[in-house]
Write a protein that holds these residues in place. Sequence first.
Motif, PDB file in Angstrom:
ATOM      1  N   VAL A 275     -17.101  23.590  39.508  1.00 36.65           N
ATOM      2  CA  VAL A 275     -15.926  24.096  38.791  1.00 36.65           C
ATOM      3  C   VAL A 275     -16.283  24.409  37.345  1.00 36.65           C
ATOM      4  O   VAL A 275     -15.848  25.427  36.784  1.00 36.65           O
ATOM      5  CB  VAL A 275     -14.781  23.068  38.871  1.00 36.65           C
ATOM      6  CG1 VAL A 275     -13.636  23.483  37.962  1.00 36.65           C
ATOM      7  CG2 VAL A 275     -14.287  22.934  40.306  1.00 36.65           C
ATOM      8  N   LEU A 276     -17.091  23.539  36.716  1.00 31.85           N
ATOM      9  CA  LEU A 276     -17.513  23.785  35.340  1.00 31.85           C
ATOM     10  C   LEU A 276     -18.305  25.091  35.235  1.00 31.85           C
ATOM     11  O   LEU A 276     -18.080  25.892  34.317  1.00 31.85           O
ATOM     12  CB  LEU A 276     -18.356  22.608  34.851  1.00 31.85           C
ATOM     13  CG  LEU A 276     -18.976  22.745  33.455  1.00 31.85           C
ATOM     14  CD1 LEU A 276     -17.893  22.892  32.398  1.00 31.85           C
ATOM     15  CD2 LEU A 276     -19.875  21.547  33.155  1.00 31.85           C
ATOM     16  N   MET A 277     -19.194  25.328  36.176  1.00 29.52           N
ATOM     17  CA  MET A 277     -19.967  26.572  36.166  1.00 29.52           C
ATOM     18  C   MET A 277     -19.061  27.782  36.384  1.00 29.52           C
ATOM     19  O   MET A 277     -19.288  28.856  35.833  1.00 29.52           O
ATOM     20  CB  MET A 277     -21.057  26.510  37.232  1.00 29.52           C
ATOM     21  CG  MET A 277     -22.145  25.491  36.916  1.00 29.52           C
ATOM     22  SD  MET A 277     -23.167  25.068  38.347  1.00 29.52           S
ATOM     23  CE  MET A 277     -23.783  26.660  38.809  1.00 29.52           C
ATOM     24  N   ALA A 278     -18.014  27.604  37.200  1.00 24.64           N
ATOM     25  CA  ALA A 278     -17.081  28.708  37.441  1.00 24.64           C
ATOM     26  C   ALA A 278     -16.262  29.038  36.204  1.00 24.64           C
ATOM     27  O   ALA A 278     -15.810  30.175  36.052  1.00 24.64           O
ATOM     28  CB  ALA A 278     -16.159  28.363  38.610  1.00 24.64           C
ATOM     29  N   THR A 279     -16.051  28.055  35.321  1.00 25.49           N
ATOM     30  CA  THR A 279     -15.347  28.365  34.077  1.00 25.49           C
ATOM     31  C   THR A 279     -16.237  29.112  33.092  1.00 25.49           C
ATOM     32  O   THR A 279     -15.745  29.740  32.154  1.00 25.49           O
ATOM     33  CB  THR A 279     -14.831  27.072  33.413  1.00 25.49           C
ATOM     34  OG1 THR A 279     -15.947  26.243  33.057  1.00 25.49           O
ATOM     35  CG2 THR A 279     -13.912  26.318  34.351  1.00 25.49           C
ATOM     36  N   VAL A 280     -17.548  29.019  33.297  1.00 28.66           N
ATOM     37  CA  VAL A 280     -18.489  29.741  32.437  1.00 28.66           C
ATOM     38  C   VAL A 280     -18.686  31.169  32.938  1.00 28.66           C
ATOM     39  O   VAL A 280     -18.681  32.122  32.156  1.00 28.66           O
ATOM     40  CB  VAL A 280     -19.834  28.995  32.367  1.00 28.66           C
ATOM     41  CG1 VAL A 280     -20.860  29.798  31.574  1.00 28.66           C
ATOM     42  CG2 VAL A 280     -19.652  27.608  31.755  1.00 28.66           C
ATOM     43  N   ALA A 281     -18.865  31.329  34.248  1.00 28.06           N
ATOM     44  CA  ALA A 281     -19.083  32.659  34.831  1.00 28.06           C
ATOM     45  C   ALA A 281     -17.763  33.425  34.878  1.00 28.06           C
ATOM     46  O   ALA A 281     -16.689  32.841  35.047  1.00 28.06           O
ATOM     47  CB  ALA A 281     -19.669  32.525  36.228  1.00 28.06           C
ATOM     48  N   ARG A 282     -17.854  34.742  34.750  1.00 25.99           N
ATOM     49  CA  ARG A 282     -16.656  35.582  34.757  1.00 25.99           C
ATOM     50  C   ARG A 282     -16.502  36.346  36.053  1.00 25.99           C
ATOM     51  O   ARG A 282     -15.490  37.028  36.252  1.00 25.99           O
ATOM     52  CB  ARG A 282     -16.702  36.586  33.594  1.00 25.99           C
ATOM     53  CG  ARG A 282     -16.947  35.970  32.231  1.00 25.99           C
ATOM     54  CD  ARG A 282     -15.986  34.837  31.932  1.00 25.99           C
ATOM     55  NE  ARG A 282     -14.591  35.251  31.947  1.00 25.99           N
ATOM     56  CZ  ARG A 282     -13.560  34.435  31.808  1.00 25.99           C
ATOM     57  NH1 ARG A 282     -13.785  33.127  31.669  1.00 25.99           N
ATOM     58  NH2 ARG A 282     -12.323  34.893  31.819  1.00 25.99           N
ATOM     59  N   SER A 283     -17.489  36.276  36.950  1.00 25.99           N
ATOM     60  CA  SER A 283     -17.410  36.993  38.222  1.00 25.99           C
ATOM     61  C   SER A 283     -18.284  36.266  39.237  1.00 25.99           C
ATOM     62  O   SER A 283     -19.090  35.400  38.884  1.00 25.99           O
ATOM     63  CB  SER A 283     -17.861  38.451  38.066  1.00 25.99           C
ATOM     64  OG  SER A 283     -19.229  38.506  37.719  1.00 25.99           O
ATOM     65  N   MET A 284     -18.143  36.638  40.506  1.00 20.63           N
ATOM     66  CA  MET A 284     -18.935  36.002  41.550  1.00 20.63           C
ATOM     67  C   MET A 284     -20.429  36.280  41.403  1.00 20.63           C
ATOM     68  O   MET A 284     -21.243  35.369  41.597  1.00 20.63           O
ATOM     69  CB  MET A 284     -18.443  36.443  42.927  1.00 20.63           C
ATOM     70  CG  MET A 284     -18.976  35.600  44.067  1.00 20.63           C
ATOM     71  SD  MET A 284     -18.364  33.886  44.019  1.00 20.63           S
ATOM     72  CE  MET A 284     -16.707  34.109  44.681  1.00 20.63           C
ATOM     73  N   ALA A 357     -17.512  12.521  33.679  1.00 18.91           N
ATOM     74  CA  ALA A 357     -17.830  13.340  32.503  1.00 18.91           C
ATOM     75  C   ALA A 357     -17.789  14.831  32.833  1.00 18.91           C
ATOM     76  O   ALA A 357     -17.247  15.638  32.068  1.00 18.91           O
ATOM     77  CB  ALA A 357     -19.213  12.956  31.971  1.00 18.91           C
ATOM     78  N   LEU A 358     -18.340  15.215  33.985  1.00 22.40           N
ATOM     79  CA  LEU A 358     -18.337  16.629  34.371  1.00 22.40           C
ATOM     80  C   LEU A 358     -16.923  17.126  34.649  1.00 22.40           C
ATOM     81  O   LEU A 358     -16.567  18.251  34.275  1.00 22.40           O
ATOM     82  CB  LEU A 358     -19.217  16.834  35.613  1.00 22.40           C
ATOM     83  CG  LEU A 358     -20.728  16.705  35.399  1.00 22.40           C
ATOM     84  CD1 LEU A 358     -21.463  16.761  36.732  1.00 22.40           C
ATOM     85  CD2 LEU A 358     -21.223  17.806  34.470  1.00 22.40           C
ATOM     86  N   PHE A 359     -16.090  16.292  35.294  1.00 22.96           N
ATOM     87  CA  PHE A 359     -14.718  16.715  35.574  1.00 22.96           C
ATOM     88  C   PHE A 359     -13.935  16.869  34.266  1.00 22.96           C
ATOM     89  O   PHE A 359     -13.152  17.819  34.112  1.00 22.96           O
ATOM     90  CB  PHE A 359     -14.026  15.711  36.484  1.00 22.96           C
ATOM     91  CG  PHE A 359     -12.622  16.120  36.861  1.00 22.96           C
ATOM     92  CD1 PHE A 359     -12.409  17.033  37.876  1.00 22.96           C
ATOM     93  CD2 PHE A 359     -11.524  15.611  36.185  1.00 22.96           C
ATOM     94  CE1 PHE A 359     -11.133  17.430  38.223  1.00 22.96           C
ATOM     95  CE2 PHE A 359     -10.241  15.999  36.514  1.00 22.96           C
ATOM     96  CZ  PHE A 359     -10.043  16.910  37.542  1.00 22.96           C
ATOM     97  N   ALA A 360     -14.124  15.926  33.342  1.00 16.78           N
ATOM     98  CA  ALA A 360     -13.422  16.032  32.056  1.00 16.78           C
ATOM     99  C   ALA A 360     -13.840  17.294  31.309  1.00 16.78           C
ATOM    100  O   ALA A 360     -12.992  17.992  30.728  1.00 16.78           O
ATOM    101  CB  ALA A 360     -13.695  14.789  31.215  1.00 16.78           C
ATOM    102  N   LEU A 361     -15.114  17.621  31.335  1.00  7.32           N
ATOM    103  CA  LEU A 361     -15.589  18.827  30.656  1.00  7.32           C
ATOM    104  C   LEU A 361     -15.060  20.081  31.338  1.00  7.32           C
ATOM    105  O   LEU A 361     -14.654  21.044  30.668  1.00  7.32           O
ATOM    106  CB  LEU A 361     -17.119  18.828  30.636  1.00  7.32           C
ATOM    107  CG  LEU A 361     -17.792  19.944  29.835  1.00  7.32           C
ATOM    108  CD1 LEU A 361     -17.332  19.922  28.383  1.00  7.32           C
ATOM    109  CD2 LEU A 361     -19.311  19.802  29.912  1.00  7.32           C
ATOM    110  N   ALA A 362     -15.048  20.086  32.691  1.00  2.02           N
ATOM    111  CA  ALA A 362     -14.514  21.240  33.416  1.00  2.02           C
ATOM    112  C   ALA A 362     -13.026  21.418  33.134  1.00  2.02           C
ATOM    113  O   ALA A 362     -12.540  22.551  32.946  1.00  2.02           O
ATOM    114  CB  ALA A 362     -14.753  21.068  34.919  1.00  2.02           C
ATOM    115  N   LEU A 363     -12.282  20.307  33.099  1.00  2.00           N
ATOM    116  CA  LEU A 363     -10.845  20.390  32.816  1.00  2.00           C
ATOM    117  C   LEU A 363     -10.602  20.904  31.397  1.00  2.00           C
ATOM    118  O   LEU A 363      -9.681  21.711  31.163  1.00  2.00           O
ATOM    119  CB  LEU A 363     -10.213  19.009  33.003  1.00  2.00           C
ATOM    120  CG  LEU A 363      -8.707  18.907  32.729  1.00  2.00           C
ATOM    121  CD1 LEU A 363      -7.936  19.841  33.645  1.00  2.00           C
ATOM    122  CD2 LEU A 363      -8.228  17.467  32.902  1.00  2.00           C
ATOM    123  N   LEU A 364     -11.428  20.469  30.462  1.00  2.00           N
ATOM    124  CA  LEU A 364     -11.273  20.924  29.081  1.00  2.00           C
ATOM    125  C   LEU A 364     -11.504  22.436  28.981  1.00  2.00           C
ATOM    126  O   LEU A 364     -10.712  23.154  28.353  1.00  2.00           O
ATOM    127  CB  LEU A 364     -12.247  20.168  28.183  1.00  2.00           C
ATOM    128  CG  LEU A 364     -12.259  20.551  26.702  1.00  2.00           C
ATOM    129  CD1 LEU A 364     -10.897  20.250  26.065  1.00  2.00           C
ATOM    130  CD2 LEU A 364     -13.364  19.815  25.963  1.00  2.00           C
TER     131      LEU A 364
END
Length: 376
Positions: A275-284, A357-364
């Motif tokens: 999920v964190l990586m998906a918030t960084v990427a803008r497309s598939m 930690a990863l979930f908190a960062l992804a949620l942020l």
Amino acid sequence: MDAFVRILRLGGKELRSLWRDPVMLVLVLWSFSAAVYVAATAQPDTLARASLAIVDEDQSPLSLRLRAAFAPPQFAPPPLLPASAIDPTLDAGRQTFVLVIPAGFQRRLLAGRRPALQLNVDATRVGQAFTGSAYIAQIVDTEVAGFVLGVRREARPAVELALRTRFNPELSHRWFGGVMELANNVTMLAVVLAGAALIREREHGTVEHLLAMPVTPAEILLAKVVASSLVVLAATLLSLAFIVRGALGIPLAGSAALFLGGTALHLFATTSLGVLMATVARSMPQFGLLVVLVLLPLQMLSGANTPRESIPGGVREAMLLAPTTHYVELAQAVLFRGAGLDLVWRPLLASALIGAALFALALLRFSRGIGDDGRI
């Protein structure tokens, strides 16, 4: 309780969306069935049915003894070749090794001289070339010494080494390769499924619809984490039962329940990473490239392919922040060595902390990515 019900409903939506995606379903099926089986059986690190031909110009009892010493499972039954066929055979790639026993080999040996054998090796087959050369040298030394002494063993050494092989008495590569491929695929599918679910929502414009509903960003992400984890956890259980234990016949020493519990914690961390990586990427396509850049180091440096002791010190310490390092440690300890909770509580705790930690960062990042108008 209302939040729990909303997470369950959103998770059900994720599962239905995955069920309607045939590409993802095929990927899950392949990764936990054929991929595990192929990784365990296709390219073993140990020598297996290596191709060896023999040129026997001596035709003596000793040369016959040497020819009989090369047999499965290390070597395929060796054919006899004339000397003129050595170069054409190696050039065509039909044999990896060609052993030449010259005329008068036994006579010169019994006369106290040191006759030489010629071993021709196709070194383009790197995996078998180096390992096989050592096997052949050892077999030749043993058989020649046994022939000279009149017995099939060497002279009694001054020190006897008592070798006891634990956890894998047959030294079978498939035991290690199958389980480690399963661990790697758990990580890969967790990252891909969770990340692709969020990217798909963004590309289809349905994230805005979700935000218009009475749900929070945390509930949206938790639903994706839970749904992806359940799919991978179910696939892992079926793979253990039907592929690892069934088709491959790998005996699992430890508790399957403890391993699945550790897998669930690892899935919490890796789906959060997806999920964190998906918030960084803008497309598939961007997400696919990011998966390659992240997953390869995680898998290669986790201890699944090579012992962590062989990794340079700085990199080894840095990999303690990666969830794969602790999951591989857990899988090897439980499934191979039968370890209990008293021995694996550290990797379990590390997986939980890294996941949080990863979930908190992804949620942020997900929450910050929501504009004032409610759009991503």
